[in-house]
Design an enzyme around this catalytic site. Structure first.
Site, PDB file in Angstrom:
ATOM      1  N   LYS A  73       0.829  -1.209   0.000  1.00  0.00           N
ATOM      2  CA  LYS A  73       0.000   0.000   0.000  1.00  0.00           C
ATOM      3  C   LYS A  73       0.865   1.262   0.000  1.00  0.00           C
ATOM      4  O   LYS A  73       0.653   2.178  -0.796  1.00  0.00           O
ATOM      5  CB  LYS A  73      -0.938  -0.004   1.206  1.00  0.00           C
ATOM      6  CG  LYS A  73      -1.938   1.147   1.203  1.00  0.00           C
ATOM      7  CD  LYS A  73      -2.719   1.215   2.508  1.00  0.00           C
ATOM      8  CE  LYS A  73      -3.714   0.091   2.634  1.00  0.00           C
ATOM      9  NZ  LYS A  73      -4.897   0.290   1.778  1.00  0.00           N
ATOM     10  N   ARG A 129      -3.678   2.890   8.595  1.00  0.00           N
ATOM     11  CA  ARG A 129      -3.956   1.603   7.948  1.00  0.00           C
ATOM     12  C   ARG A 129      -2.677   0.768   7.869  1.00  0.00           C
ATOM     13  O   ARG A 129      -1.572   1.292   7.872  1.00  0.00           O
ATOM     14  CB  ARG A 129      -4.510   1.806   6.541  1.00  0.00           C
ATOM     15  CG  ARG A 129      -5.904   2.405   6.484  1.00  0.00           C
ATOM     16  CD  ARG A 129      -6.375   2.480   5.027  1.00  0.00           C
ATOM     17  NE  ARG A 129      -7.772   2.856   4.906  1.00  0.00           N
ATOM     18  CZ  ARG A 129      -8.211   4.103   4.746  1.00  0.00           C
ATOM     19  NH1 ARG A 129      -7.330   5.101   4.707  1.00  0.00           N
ATOM     20  NH2 ARG A 129      -9.495   4.361   4.624  1.00  0.00           N
ATOM     21  N   GLY A 153      -8.212  -7.226   4.918  1.00  0.00           N
ATOM     22  CA  GLY A 153      -9.053  -7.398   6.102  1.00  0.00           C
ATOM     23  C   GLY A 153      -8.398  -8.115   7.263  1.00  0.00           C
ATOM     24  O   GLY A 153      -9.029  -8.313   8.307  1.00  0.00           O
ATOM     25  N   MET A 169      -5.665  -7.180   9.031  1.00  0.00           N
ATOM     26  CA  MET A 169      -5.094  -6.316  10.077  1.00  0.00           C
ATOM     27  C   MET A 169      -6.008  -5.124  10.325  1.00  0.00           C
ATOM     28  O   MET A 169      -6.984  -4.918   9.600  1.00  0.00           O
ATOM     29  CB  MET A 169      -3.681  -5.894   9.674  1.00  0.00           C
ATOM     30  CG  MET A 169      -2.688  -7.054   9.746  1.00  0.00           C
ATOM     31  SD  MET A 169      -1.027  -6.603   9.222  1.00  0.00           S
ATOM     32  CE  MET A 169      -1.198  -6.554   7.448  1.00  0.00           C
ATOM     33  N   ARG A 184      -3.587  -1.519  -6.252  1.00  0.00           N
ATOM     34  CA  ARG A 184      -2.808  -2.728  -5.975  1.00  0.00           C
ATOM     35  C   ARG A 184      -3.110  -3.746  -7.061  1.00  0.00           C
ATOM     36  O   ARG A 184      -4.106  -3.635  -7.780  1.00  0.00           O
ATOM     37  CB  ARG A 184      -3.148  -3.304  -4.601  1.00  0.00           C
ATOM     38  CG  ARG A 184      -4.591  -3.720  -4.422  1.00  0.00           C
ATOM     39  CD  ARG A 184      -4.865  -4.154  -2.998  1.00  0.00           C
ATOM     40  NE  ARG A 184      -6.281  -4.427  -2.774  1.00  0.00           N
ATOM     41  CZ  ARG A 184      -6.833  -4.597  -1.581  1.00  0.00           C
ATOM     42  NH1 ARG A 184      -6.082  -4.536  -0.493  1.00  0.00           N
ATOM     43  NH2 ARG A 184      -8.120  -4.831  -1.454  1.00  0.00           N
ATOM     44  N   HIS A 231      -3.310 -41.997   2.517  1.00  0.00           N
ATOM     45  CA  HIS A 231      -3.778 -42.856   1.436  1.00  0.00           C
ATOM     46  C   HIS A 231      -4.950 -42.200   0.708  1.00  0.00           C
ATOM     47  O   HIS A 231      -4.992 -42.138  -0.529  1.00  0.00           O
ATOM     48  CB  HIS A 231      -4.190 -44.231   1.990  1.00  0.00           C
ATOM     49  CG  HIS A 231      -4.750 -45.150   0.955  1.00  0.00           C
ATOM     50  ND1 HIS A 231      -6.103 -45.216   0.675  1.00  0.00           N
ATOM     51  CD2 HIS A 231      -4.149 -46.025   0.121  1.00  0.00           C
ATOM     52  CE1 HIS A 231      -6.306 -46.100  -0.293  1.00  0.00           C
ATOM     53  NE2 HIS A 231      -5.133 -46.604  -0.643  1.00  0.00           N
ATOM     54  N   SER A 251      14.398 -42.685  -8.546  1.00  0.00           N
ATOM     55  CA  SER A 251      13.198 -41.867  -8.377  1.00  0.00           C
ATOM     56  C   SER A 251      13.022 -41.623  -6.881  1.00  0.00           C
ATOM     57  O   SER A 251      12.930 -42.579  -6.112  1.00  0.00           O
ATOM     58  CB  SER A 251      11.969 -42.570  -8.946  1.00  0.00           C
ATOM     59  OG  SER A 251      10.811 -41.795  -8.715  1.00  0.00           O
ATOM     60  N   CYS A 304       8.699 -38.926  -7.474  1.00  0.00           N
ATOM     61  CA  CYS A 304       7.337 -39.424  -7.691  1.00  0.00           C
ATOM     62  C   CYS A 304       6.464 -39.276  -6.450  1.00  0.00           C
ATOM     63  O   CYS A 304       5.340 -39.757  -6.423  1.00  0.00           O
ATOM     64  CB  CYS A 304       7.360 -40.877  -8.144  1.00  0.00           C
ATOM     65  SG  CYS A 304       8.058 -42.005  -6.930  1.00  0.00           S
ATOM     66  N   TYR A 336      13.021 -35.098 -14.127  1.00  0.00           N
ATOM     67  CA  TYR A 336      11.566 -34.972 -14.211  1.00  0.00           C
ATOM     68  C   TYR A 336      10.945 -34.974 -12.819  1.00  0.00           C
ATOM     69  O   TYR A 336      11.569 -35.369 -11.834  1.00  0.00           O
ATOM     70  CB  TYR A 336      10.969 -36.121 -15.049  1.00  0.00           C
ATOM     71  CG  TYR A 336      11.050 -37.485 -14.392  1.00  0.00           C
ATOM     72  CD1 TYR A 336      10.069 -37.916 -13.495  1.00  0.00           C
ATOM     73  CD2 TYR A 336      12.108 -38.359 -14.662  1.00  0.00           C
ATOM     74  CE1 TYR A 336      10.138 -39.161 -12.883  1.00  0.00           C
ATOM     75  CE2 TYR A 336      12.186 -39.600 -14.059  1.00  0.00           C
ATOM     76  CZ  TYR A 336      11.204 -39.999 -13.166  1.00  0.00           C
ATOM     77  OH  TYR A 336      11.270 -41.232 -12.546  1.00  0.00           O
TER      78      TYR A 336
END
Length: 890
Positions: free
Chosen positions: A26, A96, A105, A107, A350, A466, A775, A842, A862
């Protein structure tokens, strides 16, 4: 002396938008707007560093702050032409918060500071509006007493209600100036009665009280909860913005409003917002009055007058400002404004919050408009937000009753009738009923019931339990670890406080928020727009990390391919063992007393497993498929109830007592660290041999019959010692060679292991001698590194995060210093032995953005995740590349 206070207003500022760490979002943007020549009420920002020191030093401010605040106040007085506390020409202030990222909202805010019996008369003469002044004064006392002094706000509402009843009126707006003045006196008397001290009339005391309240609110419960949800560091602190008040409620030439430079729901390029004439800012968002559309295009009711019609000249000025701000920031802006006696003041700009759909559309369109680059477009989209685009959602317009909240384990919405067992889920599904499976916790036995259910609700378990893992793989909505749910299996009902839900009752789950709601709420299916395909194309051109999926069925594999998966990084074979009649053959194998008996049972399973793999290889034509050989302990496949034991006894001709005895023999005190994974393969090599034979025969058949290219990667789980892999590799290699020789078809295969034990990571150089790939199974690696049971840790990990012992749940985001360091060691040592060793991940971390970025950092090839998280991983992988480039340039 160190600078703590930065002024803005009057067309200049000491700060800028680049100073967000010090000034908060802000404060930085107020300074930037002021420098751009936008009309901003003058003010000053107290830096976030003061907040940090205030918290660390028991509410003490750093030396020199008081003098700097005084100088800042003089600057505001000069620009605004009024003096704080002056009885004749009083300046009123707002205080503020402003963290470096928006926390709407969360604080505290205090408005109208400077009002007192001494300044009221001067303000009445200045404005000519006695009612406005007394209304502002009673609002100020009400807000300050609650926020700063800790008074109970309900007491003030009760006093207002009593006065309205006494006057015979219903609405606050019908109270006269005299009524409001009397309310102010009653409020002050109530403060004295409840708190034992007077309401402060000294403006300086009011100001410092407001500043302290905002700093304290950084550690309010709601602010802490918000930071935890959005992973905002606690050490950032908030800035405090002290700014001259302007008023939208002084008459018909005044107004207040909120607007977005583009539609935050759809991303459409149109000015979107609402305003109210003669109102304060909170009236627009609080729903006290029905707001009016900001322009003609936004009118929902022909009878409503838009700002464009009511105040055409000011609307044109606002239009110029919003375009200026969007072009300057090169992003969609959320703006707040006030019109005071015909003059437009900008209170805030903002980065506007937006839906995932809007984020994608805005990013793509801003590239085509030349505002941003493709790389900037990629960086602007929050990976986790893509969940909104991939799963059904509850209709946002639908009213709802939330009865409980658990962990948001698998996103989307689910609506169904409650059942409590997997068998009942199947039975109800066969009748055409949509069901939600409610369990204390799930096990592999529940797989079919989970498959036919719309969603899953569990009382226990975490985000990698699970239920959570399987549900995400299926793309099913799941709420896990809902501790308030009390399940009564005998009565087939669960309760949450006074609410009781019985079998057959309708409930709705929101897997994106963890909410459980009564009744049948409508859902909507998000649409994947052309912009989504466009941005994912850009993503794929940037990322270097491949993205695979965790999939156990052709259906899961097909979904993942549609989302861009480049192979399967984890195919769990144990789930296949529960399908149809094969579970009986599996149990027969477990109960066999000798090798011949086991082989006979395995021979029954072989064609079934082969069919499973053919279906998956067919979908993944030309892409690698990592098949994990049997991992869970054998006792999980045996029946547990007397009825199930009796049924199996009849089917396979084994006495029920023998079955019970076998189950007792297989029971383990800690099965997750017991006879499972490669330890099963060492003890019963014929099980792994059967699975490898099924894999290779499936690949050969598909090549011969359909010219489909299968790339099987055979994965041996839970290896902790190189000799385990050495021995089992020999078993697997022999079967592979035998099948290739028998069929005459050459299939390229690889054999590797999961790194899911600390010892495996530390001795990765030795294990790599016998592995073609690694993996990382980060679910178990996290479990064994921390010594946490992932299915039980949900009971206490929340406290660890709440009390800042851990910055995040390590089962959700990779613990870089512990688990991550073991991964780094595993990569370095594994490639020391084999420089080109393929390494992936994985575990469930493969679909979490921060974890994906870490995987890129340590050089994995990967990541693999559940099908519906594939686009998230693709985006995070691209952002990792961009972040690395940015850090390198820096």
């Amino acid at each position: 002396m160190k600078k703590f206070v930065y002024t803005f207003g009057g067309g200049k500022a000491e700060g800028s938008t680049t100073m967000r760490e010090a000034l908060g979002g802000k404060g930085a943007d107020l300074a930037e707007m002021s420098s751009l020549g936008v009309s901003v009420p003058a003010g000053f920002t107290i830096s976030t560093e003061v907040c940090v020191q205030y918290q660390d030093n028991d509410g003490k401010y750093p030396d020199g702050l008081e003098d700097q605040v005084e100088k800042g106040l003089h600057y505001v007085e000069k620009v605004m032409g009024a003096k704080f506390g002056d009885p004749k020409n009083p300046l009123l202030l707002s205080v503020r918060s402003g963290a470096r990222v928006s926390m709407p909202g969360m604080m505290d805010t205090v408005l109208n500071l400077g009002l007192s019996p001494q300044t009221i008369e001067g303000l009445i003469k200045k404005t000519g509006n006695k009612r406005f002044v007394y209304d502002s004064y009673r609002r100020f006392i009400q807000m300050y007493s609650n926020v700063v002094m800790g008074a109970d706000g309900e007491h003030f509402e009760k006093i207002i209600d009593e006065m309205k009843e006494k006057k015979g009126i219903k609405l606050d707006v019908d109270l006269t100036a005299e009524d409001l003045g009397e309310l102010a006196n009653l409020f002050k008397a109530k403060v004295k009665e409840d708190l034992g001290k007077d309401f402060p009339d000294d403006p300086k005391e009011q100001l410092w009280g407001g500043i302290a309240a905002v700093f304290r609110s950084w550690n309010s419960k709601r602010a802490i909860d918000y930071r935890r949800i959005y992973s905002i560091p606690n050490h950032w602190g908030t800035a405090v913005n002290v700014q001259a008040m302007v008023f939208g409620n002084m008459g018909e030439d005044c107004a207040t409003g909120v607007a977005f430079t583009r539609d935050p729901s759809t991303g459409e390029r149109r000015f979107f917002g609402e305003f109210l004439i003669n109102a304060q800012g909170e009236d627009v968002v609080a729903g006290i009055r029905t707001p009016q559309p900001i322009n003609i295009a936004g009118k929902r009711d022909p009878g409503m007058q838009s700002m464009e019609e009511a105040m055409p000249a000011i609307y044109k000025e606002l239009e110029l400002i919003y375009k200026k701000l969007e072009n300057h920031y090169r992003d969609m802006q959320d703006i707040e404004f006030t019109i005071q006696q015909g003059k437009l003041w900008m209170l805030q700009t903002r980065r506007g919050k937006r839906t995932a759909k809007a984020a994608v559309k805005i990013a793509v369109e801003m590239v085509s408009e030349g505002l941003i680059t493709k790389e900037e477009a990629i960086a602007r989209i929050e990976p986790a937000s893509l969940d909104q685009l991939l799963h059904p959602m509850i209709d946002p317009k639908a009213p709802r009753e939330v009865v409980a909240k658990g962990l948001p384990a698998s996103p989307g919405a689910a609506v169904g009738r409650v059942v409590f067992t997997a068998e009942d889920a199947e039975m109800w599904d066969e009748r055409g009923e949509k069901v939600i499976l409610v369990r204390l916790e799930t096990s592999p036995d529940d797989i079919k019931g989970m498959h036919v259910s719309q969603g899953i609700l569990t009382a226990r378990g975490g985000l990698t339990s699970h239920a959570a893992v399987v549900a995400r793989g299926m793309g099913k909505c799941c709420v896990s670890g809902c501790g308030d749910v009390r399940i009564n299996m005998e009565a087939k009902q669960f309760s949450v406080g006074p609410v009781t839900i019985r079998e057959g009752d309708w409930i709705t789950l929101n897997g994106s928020t963890g909410e459980v709601m009564t009744g049948k709420l409508p859902t909507v299916l998000p649409e994947l727009t052309g912009e989504f395909g466009t941005i994912m194309g850009w993503v794929d051109s940037v990322r270097t990390l491949k993205v695979r999926t965790n999939a156990d069925t052709p259906v899961d594999a097909e979904v993942a391919r549609k989302f861009g998966a480049e192979g399967i990084g984890l195919c769990r074979t144990e789930h296949m063992f529960f399908e149809g009649e094969r579970i009986d053959a599996v149990r027969e194998m477990i109960l066999a007393s000798d090798l011949d008996g086991r082989k006979k049972a395995l021979y029954k399973i072989l064609p079934m497993q082969k069919g499973d793999f053919k279906g998956i290889f067919r979908v993944m034509n030309g892409y690698p498929v990592t098949v994990r050989l049997l991992d869970p302990p054998l006792h999980e496949f045996l029946p547990h109830t007397d009825a199930e034991i009796q049924d199996l006894s009849k089917k396979i001709g084994v006495p029920a007592e023998t079955l019970k005895s076998k189950a007792r023999d297989l029971h383990e005190f800690n099965p997750m660290l017991g006879h499972r994974g490669c330890r099963l393969g060492i003890t019963f090599p014929e099980i792994y041999a059967m699975q490898v034979q099924a894999i290779m025969e499936a690949a050969c058949d598909l090549k011969r019959e359909e010219d489909i290219t299968s790339i099987p990667e055979i994965e041996i789980p839970l290896v902790g010692h190189p000799n385990e892999l050495k021995q089992l590799r020999a078993v697997c290699d022999k079967v592979c060679h035998d099948v290739i020789k028998k069929t005459g078809i050459e299939i390229k295969y690889t054999i590797g292991t999961m790194i899911e034990l600390p010892r495996a990571a530390i001795t990765a150089d030795e294990i790599a001698k016998y592995a073609d790939f690694f993996s990382f199974g980060t679910n178990d690696l996290t479990q064994t590194t921390f010594g946490f049971s992932r299915d039980d840790a949900g009971k206490f990990l929340v406290e660890y995060v709440n009390k800042h012992l851990l910055s995040a749940d390590p089962f959700v985001t990779i613990d870089r210093n512990g688990v991550g360091e073991l991964m780094r060691i595993g990569v370095e040592r594994g490639r020391r032995t084999k420089p080109n060793l393929e390494i992936g991940i994985c575990g469930e971390h493969g679909g979490e953005a921060q974890s994906v970025m870490f995987c890129h950092e340590i050089g994995l090839n990967y990541v693999s995740c559940s099908p519906y998280r594939v686009p998230i991983a693709r985006l995070a992988a691209a952002q990792a590349v961009l972040e690395h480039k940015s850090a390198t340039k820096g």
